[in-house]
Design an enzyme around this catalytic site. Structure first.
Site, PDB file in Angstrom:
ATOM      1  N   HIS A   1     -34.613 -45.925 -51.918  1.00  0.00           N
ATOM      2  CA  HIS A   1     -33.331 -45.224 -52.030  1.00  0.00           C
ATOM      3  C   HIS A   1     -32.952 -45.078 -53.491  1.00  0.00           C
ATOM      4  O   HIS A   1     -33.219 -45.961 -54.302  1.00  0.00           O
ATOM      5  CB  HIS A   1     -32.217 -45.957 -51.271  1.00  0.00           C
ATOM      6  CG  HIS A   1     -32.084 -47.418 -51.600  1.00  0.00           C
ATOM      7  ND1 HIS A   1     -32.942 -48.368 -51.081  1.00  0.00           N
ATOM      8  CD2 HIS A   1     -31.226 -48.077 -52.407  1.00  0.00           C
ATOM      9  CE1 HIS A   1     -32.584 -49.562 -51.539  1.00  0.00           C
ATOM     10  NE2 HIS A   1     -31.566 -49.417 -52.361  1.00  0.00           N
TER      11      HIS A   1
ATOM     12  N   HIS B   1     -29.712 -44.759 -55.896  1.00  0.00           N
ATOM     13  CA  HIS B   1     -28.257 -44.839 -56.028  1.00  0.00           C
ATOM     14  C   HIS B   1     -27.813 -43.710 -56.959  1.00  0.00           C
ATOM     15  O   HIS B   1     -28.368 -43.570 -58.059  1.00  0.00           O
ATOM     16  CB  HIS B   1     -27.842 -46.158 -56.679  1.00  0.00           C
ATOM     17  CG  HIS B   1     -28.146 -47.392 -55.882  1.00  0.00           C
ATOM     18  ND1 HIS B   1     -27.189 -48.042 -55.123  1.00  0.00           N
ATOM     19  CD2 HIS B   1     -29.292 -48.097 -55.744  1.00  0.00           C
ATOM     20  CE1 HIS B   1     -27.747 -49.121 -54.555  1.00  0.00           C
ATOM     21  NE2 HIS B   1     -29.017 -49.173 -54.908  1.00  0.00           N
TER      22      HIS B   1
END
Ligand code: DGP
Length: 111
Positions: free
Chosen positions: A97, A99
């Site tokens: 992922h 951010h």
């Protein structure tokens, strides 16, 4: 599959999803660290950057993160895209992922 981010992709657990395409999903972080804090993930399960084999994948993720930043209105002032990787990187969820953080001036170096 017990991965929580995979379950967000399939809508088995709720999240505030703000954007999606064929490859990526963007949703608001449960514990925001800035006024804007969005997570951008690939739909395909990849544990971290260390496991990426297709070089197109991080390119898609990064361009999607850029588009999210623009849509969130933080592109002009600036923002940060972070990929925490493994223990020293502070990774706690093992589904790749990015951010996307913005809405405040950030310091450098990170802690
Ligand atoms: P990292 O430490 O880089 O692995 O970041 C994981 C982030 O994921 C952390 O900022 C909190 C967020 N998070 C964890 N579980 C959930 C969840 O179920 N929903 C949402 N929206 N965010 C989550």
């Amino acid at each position: 599959m017990s991965c929580i981010f995979c379950k967000i992709v399939t809508r088995e657990i709720p999240a505030t999803i703000i954007a999606e395409d064929d490859y990526c999903v963007a949703f608001r972080d449960l514990h925001p660290q800035a006024a804007t804090h969005v997570l951008v993930i690939p739909k395909e399960h990849v544990a971290s950057l260390n496991q990426v084999t297709d070089p197109l994948l991080p390119g898609r993720l990064l361009c999607f993160a850029r588009d999210v930043a623009a849509a969130e209105g933080i592109a002009e002032r600036g923002y940060r895209v972070v990929l925490n990787t493994n223990a020293d990187g502070g990774q706690t969820v093992f589904h790749l992922h990015a951010h996307v953080l913005g809405g405040k001036a950030m310091g450098w170096p990170p802690g």
